[in-house]
Design an enzyme around this catalytic site. Structure first.
Site, PDB file in Angstrom:
ATOM      1  N   ILE A 130       7.616   2.634   1.749  1.00 51.91           N
ATOM      2  CA  ILE A 130       6.632   1.671   1.278  1.00 51.91           C
ATOM      3  C   ILE A 130       7.094   0.255   1.597  1.00 51.91           C
ATOM      4  CG2 ILE A 130       5.294   0.855  -0.689  1.00 51.91           C
ATOM      5  CD1 ILE A 130       4.818   3.815   0.240  1.00 51.91           C
ATOM      6  N   GLN A 139      18.527  -5.132  28.514  1.00 54.00           N
ATOM      7  CA  GLN A 139      19.248  -4.772  29.733  1.00 54.00           C
ATOM      8  C   GLN A 139      19.645  -6.013  30.523  1.00 54.00           C
ATOM      9  OE1 GLN A 139      20.080  -1.664  30.342  1.00 54.00           O
ATOM     10  NE2 GLN A 139      21.056  -1.968  32.340  1.00 54.00           N
ATOM     11  N   GLU A 162      -6.325  -2.663  10.445  1.00 55.40           N
ATOM     12  CA  GLU A 162      -4.884  -2.475  10.286  1.00 55.40           C
ATOM     13  C   GLU A 162      -4.204  -2.305  11.643  1.00 55.40           C
ATOM     14  OE1 GLU A 162      -1.657   0.739   8.441  1.00 55.40           O
ATOM     15  OE2 GLU A 162      -3.739   0.765   7.737  1.00 55.40           O
ATOM     16  N   GLU A 219       1.464   9.351  19.289  1.00 54.24           N
ATOM     17  CA  GLU A 219       0.850  10.663  19.508  1.00 54.24           C
ATOM     18  C   GLU A 219      -0.484  10.781  18.777  1.00 54.24           C
ATOM     19  OE1 GLU A 219       4.903  10.597  20.627  1.00 54.24           O
ATOM     20  OE2 GLU A 219       4.058  10.159  18.657  1.00 54.24           O
ATOM     21  N   GLY A 222      25.933  -6.984  28.337  1.00 54.45           N
ATOM     22  CA  GLY A 222      26.695  -6.693  27.137  1.00 54.45           C
ATOM     23  C   GLY A 222      26.330  -7.597  25.975  1.00 54.45           C
ATOM     24  N   GLY A 261       0.268   4.755  12.316  1.00 55.04           N
ATOM     25  CA  GLY A 261      -0.131   5.873  13.168  1.00 55.04           C
ATOM     26  C   GLY A 261       0.737   5.953  14.405  1.00 55.04           C
ATOM     27  N   GLU A 315       3.982   9.967   1.985  1.00 57.77           N
ATOM     28  CA  GLU A 315       4.830  10.769   1.110  1.00 57.77           C
ATOM     29  C   GLU A 315       5.893  11.479   1.944  1.00 57.77           C
ATOM     30  OE1 GLU A 315       2.446  13.295  -1.369  1.00 57.77           O
ATOM     31  OE2 GLU A 315       1.330  11.600  -2.217  1.00 57.77           O
ATOM     32  N   ILE A 332       0.851  -1.182   0.000  1.00 54.49           N
ATOM     33  CA  ILE A 332       0.000   0.000   0.000  1.00 54.49           C
ATOM     34  C   ILE A 332       0.890   1.235   0.000  1.00 54.49           C
ATOM     35  CG2 ILE A 332      -0.256   0.164   2.525  1.00 54.49           C
ATOM     36  CD1 ILE A 332      -3.294   0.837   1.804  1.00 54.49           C
TER      37      ILE A 332
END
Length: 385
Positions: A160, A337, A243, A368, A341, A365, A130, A126
């Site tokens: 995309i 964590q 979605e 926020e 290492g 999305g 842009e 889809i």
């Protein structure tokens, strides 16, 4: 042990066993190659097609199984994350792009496009985002001008998914001058004027191809318009709940696997003469995550059932996507964590999972935007808008 999944029935667990065996025996060994080359192979989509696992919802007339039960897609995604890689985006093909054809394509369009999508011969993507729009889909600039017997498409898209291996793209393009006046068009990669830009390098999801695509005077037949011109924004909004549910399924599956990997590691890794998992801080963090994973899984499973019944609201889908993606980030961070290492080394899976998880709070999305949707649902919209 994880809390029992009461929404799944015997046939779903039988399907899980089938998928698990296949992925473990036939695809788990391909992950390193996928990551190195930056995409899965077309053969992998064809293999899923042969098993009948692409576009499970498609009617038998188009080669599908006609299974309209998202629980099967949920199981398929959970096992894909566990046994292969989050970057195998068959889920985007089947459950992000596919629903646009299912809901808005006419019978002739379905006859042309769905058989290849079901078999895996046609990989779908889809094309909405842009370079200058991000989450503001109403501001897209790609334009499709009505030329009588065809539309003339010009513009570009970025980020995309399946962009390099994709054959069919559902493209959002302006059909008029008004903001949000958008149409959805089926563009195939063999159309003159279609081109791929860069194969984009990313922080994570190394096995998944992300690309730029361009449209330079692409003649799109009128027969490739989905639904009505100018209705694309409403169509996209209609598909977003599913979605975001699929995104949430992937996030929580990823978090569950990261938890399991970490639990195994801290039982074996020692510090100061004892397993790391026996320290109080480690026990408490892992206990808290276990409880939250189980609670979130129960909520997600309920939302899947609501989505099955087409009763999941945009606000609930946004809340689900927000919570699961944020929890995913917390789990992989704690997991890395506790690996110490070793967690920073590529040879340990938690390192890949940490990088892969970061995009979940951005795509489908941002967190926020999810909060904006939830807030407006509470009647707390910005009065200036």
């Amino acid at each position: 042990m994880p809390f029992p999944r009461v929404h799944l029935e015997e046939e779903h667990e039988m399907f899980r066993d089938q998928v698990r065996r296949y992925l473990r025996d036939n695809m788990a060994g391909k992950v390193a190659k996928w990551r190195e080359q930056g995409h899965v192979d077309k053969e992998d989509f064809l293999a899923f097609g042969r098993e009948g696992w692409l576009c499970l919802w498609a009617d038998e007339a188009y080669g599908g199984l006609g299974i309209r039960d998202i629980r099967y897609d949920q199981v398929l995604q959970e096992e894909t994350v566990r046994w292969t890689d989050s970057g195998f985006f068959h889920n985007a093909h089947s459950m992000l792009v596919g629903p646009y054809l299912d809901r808005f394509a006419n019978d002739e369009q379905k006859s042309r496009f769905l058989p290849g999508a079901v078999s895996g011969e046609t990989v779908m993507a889809i094309a909405m985002t842009e370079p200058d729009t991000g989450s503001d889909l109403a501001a897209i600039r790609t334009k499709a001008e009505d030329q009588g017997d065809h539309y003339l498409m010009n513009g570009s898209k970025t980020y995309i998914s399946n962009g390099i291996i994709g054959d069919l793209f559902v493209v959002a393009a302006k059909t008029g001058e008004k903001r949000g006046e958008i149409g959805l068009f089926v563009v195939t990669s063999d159309m003159e004027g279609f081109s791929r830009g860069r194969h984009l390098k990313k922080m994570g999801l190394q096995a998944q191809d992300t690309a730029e695509i361009r449209f330079d005077n692409v003649r799109v037949p009128k027969e490739n318009l989905l639904g009505e011109a100018g209705m694309g924004f409403a169509y996209m909004a209609e598909c977003l709940a599913v979605e975001r549910t699929m995104s949430a399924i992937g996030s929580l599956a990823h978090a569950q696997v990261a938890f399991d990997i970490t639990l195994d590691f801290i039982k074996e890794r020692t510090a100061f003469g004892q397993p790391v998992g026996t320290f109080q801080n480690t026990r408490f963090v892992m206990a808290d995550l276990r409880a939250r994973l189980d609670a979130t899984q129960a909520w997600l499973d309920q939302c899947v059932m609501l989505a099955n019944a087409e009763k999941l609201t945009p606000e609930d889908a946004a809340a689900l996507k927000l919570v699961t993606s944020e929890l995913q980030g917390e789990v992989v961070d704690a997991g890395l964590q506790f690996h110490g290492g070793a967690g920073y080394m590529d040879e340990y899976e938690i390192s890949h999972m940490f990088r892969d998880a970061r995009i979940a709070r951005i795509y489908a999305g941002t967190s926020e935007i999810m909060k904006e949707i939830i807030g407006r649902g509470l009647g707390l919209g910005d009065p200036r808008r």
